[in-house]
Design an enzyme around this catalytic site. Structure first.
Site, short mmCIF file in Angstrom:
data_model
loop_
_atom_site.label_atom_id
_atom_site.label_comp_id
_atom_site.label_asym_id
_atom_site.label_seq_id
_atom_site.Cartn_x
_atom_site.Cartn_y
_atom_site.Cartn_z
N GLU A 97 0.83 -1.21 0.00
CA GLU A 97 0.00 0.00 0.00
C GLU A 97 0.86 1.25 0.00
O GLU A 97 1.97 1.26 0.54
CB GLU A 97 -0.86 0.02 1.27
CG GLU A 97 -2.19 -0.71 1.13
CD GLU A 97 -3.26 0.15 0.46
OE1 GLU A 97 -2.93 0.98 -0.40
OE2 GLU A 97 -4.43 -0.03 0.82
N ASP A 98 0.32 2.31 -0.55
CA ASP A 98 1.00 3.61 -0.48
C ASP A 98 0.85 4.22 0.91
O ASP A 98 1.81 4.66 1.52
CB ASP A 98 0.45 4.56 -1.56
CG ASP A 98 -1.08 4.61 -1.59
OD1 ASP A 98 -1.74 3.87 -0.83
OD2 ASP A 98 -1.63 5.40 -2.38
N ASP A 101 -4.59 4.92 6.24
CA ASP A 101 -5.17 6.05 6.96
C ASP A 101 -6.07 5.47 8.05
O ASP A 101 -5.59 5.01 9.07
CB ASP A 101 -5.91 6.89 5.90
CG ASP A 101 -6.42 8.22 6.40
OD1 ASP A 101 -5.81 8.78 7.31
OD2 ASP A 101 -7.43 8.71 5.87
N PHE A 150 -2.28 15.81 4.72
CA PHE A 150 -2.60 15.29 3.40
C PHE A 150 -1.33 15.33 2.56
O PHE A 150 -0.70 16.37 2.42
CB PHE A 150 -3.73 16.09 2.74
CG PHE A 150 -4.22 15.41 1.49
CD1 PHE A 150 -5.14 14.38 1.56
CD2 PHE A 150 -3.73 15.78 0.24
CE1 PHE A 150 -5.57 13.72 0.41
CE2 PHE A 150 -4.16 15.13 -0.91
CZ PHE A 150 -5.08 14.10 -0.82
N ARG A 163 1.06 12.32 -9.05
CA ARG A 163 1.57 10.98 -8.73
C ARG A 163 3.03 10.83 -9.15
O ARG A 163 3.75 10.00 -8.63
CB ARG A 163 0.74 9.91 -9.47
CG ARG A 163 -0.71 9.84 -9.03
CD ARG A 163 -1.36 8.60 -9.64
NE ARG A 163 -2.81 8.64 -9.59
CZ ARG A 163 -3.54 8.27 -8.54
NH1 ARG A 163 -2.95 7.86 -7.45
NH2 ARG A 163 -4.86 8.33 -8.60
P1 5GP Z 1 -8.23 4.21 4.56
O1 5GP Z 1 -7.01 3.64 5.24
O2 5GP Z 1 -8.77 5.39 5.31
O3 5GP Z 1 -9.30 3.19 4.31
O4 5GP Z 1 -7.88 4.75 3.12
C1 5GP Z 1 -6.60 4.75 2.62
C2 5GP Z 1 -6.64 5.39 1.25
O5 5GP Z 1 -7.01 6.77 1.37
C3 5GP Z 1 -5.25 5.40 0.63
O6 5GP Z 1 -5.02 4.22 -0.12
C4 5GP Z 1 -5.30 6.65 -0.22
O7 5GP Z 1 -5.91 6.35 -1.45
C5 5GP Z 1 -6.22 7.58 0.54
N1 5GP Z 1 -5.46 8.52 1.37
C6 5GP Z 1 -5.40 8.58 2.72
N2 5GP Z 1 -4.62 9.57 3.15
C7 5GP Z 1 -4.15 10.18 2.04
C8 5GP Z 1 -3.25 11.30 1.82
O8 5GP Z 1 -2.73 11.95 2.73
N3 5GP Z 1 -3.00 11.60 0.52
C9 5GP Z 1 -3.55 10.94 -0.53
N4 5GP Z 1 -3.22 11.35 -1.77
N5 5GP Z 1 -4.39 9.90 -0.37
C10 5GP Z 1 -4.68 9.51 0.91
#
Ligand code: 5GP
Length: 192
Positions: A97-98, A101, A150, A163
């Site tokens: 994963e990138d 959150d 963010f 990206r």
């Molecule tokens: P969660 O963990 O809340 O289910 O969602 C994770 C996803 O939210 C990540 O894969 C990404 O797509 C998006 N996301 C969460 N925080 C950020 C951020 O700071 N920047 C960006 N570009 N995407 C984020």
């Protein structure tokens, strides 16, 4: 550097950390070459660099998902837009994963993958925004503990842009971007 954004993780620091993660994965999976699963689109840049630091006969596969409610569904239930190409029954899966959150999306995906009979399902994330975690997750490999900001770049987008930045920026002024999503374009200009 800018009132709009600051560099949170420079290119060299990302490269160094990705190499360390690759070495750890190489050691841990030496006897069971993994299938690395990337969730499109954000994770693909990290995956591309990471696999070149893993010295094993690994395989890669991709999934694309979209959240049902348009983002903030507290269940994390997602719709699979593109599924894995290959069966993962009996495989050692490592989800790459990138950023994690709330963790809701990933915890839903992990249970989906485990239900398909994977021998193991691990997690490797470049960034971990722990402060916002709702769903508890066991993260085996984490690049950086990310502040609750963010971030964009290195695969992460803002309205599908940025990206391709080789570093990661933290936005300082979110509302500025709402008005002008092109505001970061000067970060794309290569140094002379
Ligand atoms: P969660 O963990 O809340 O289910 O969602 C994770 C996803 O939210 C990540 O894969 C990404 O797509 C998006 N996301 C969460 N925080 C950020 C951020 O700071 N920047 C960006 N570009 N995407 C984020």
């Amino acid at each position: 550097m800018s009132d709009l954004a600051t560099v949170l993780y420079p290119e060299a620091e990302i490269r160094r950390r990705v190499a360390e993660l690759g070495r750890d994965i190489t050691v841990d999976y030496a006897s069971r070459p993994p299938v690395l699963v990337s969730i499109l689109k954000g994770g693909f840049v990290f995956l591309a660099d990471l696999i070149r630091e893993v010295d094993l006969a690994l395989r890669v596969d991709f999934m694309s998902i979209s959240s049902y409610g348009g983002g903030s569904d507290a269940s994390g239930v997602v719709r699979i837009l593109k599924d894995l190409d290959h069966d993962i029954g009996g495989e050692h899966v490592l989800v790459v994963e990138d950023i994690i959150d709330t963790g809701l999306t990933l915890s839903y995906l992990l249970s989906t993958l485990a239900a398909r009979g994977a021998a193991s399902v691990g997690v490797c994330t470049l960034l971990d925004k722990r402060a916002r975690r709702i769903a508890p997750l066991d993260i085996g490999y984490r690049g950086f503990d990310c502040p609750d900001r963010f971030v964009v770049g290195y695969g992460l987008d803002y309205q599908e842009r940025y990206r391709n930045l080789p570093f990661i920026l933290a936005l300082e002024n979110h509302s500025g971007f709402m008005e002008d999503p092109a505001a970061l374009e000067r970060f794309l200009v290569a140094p002379a």
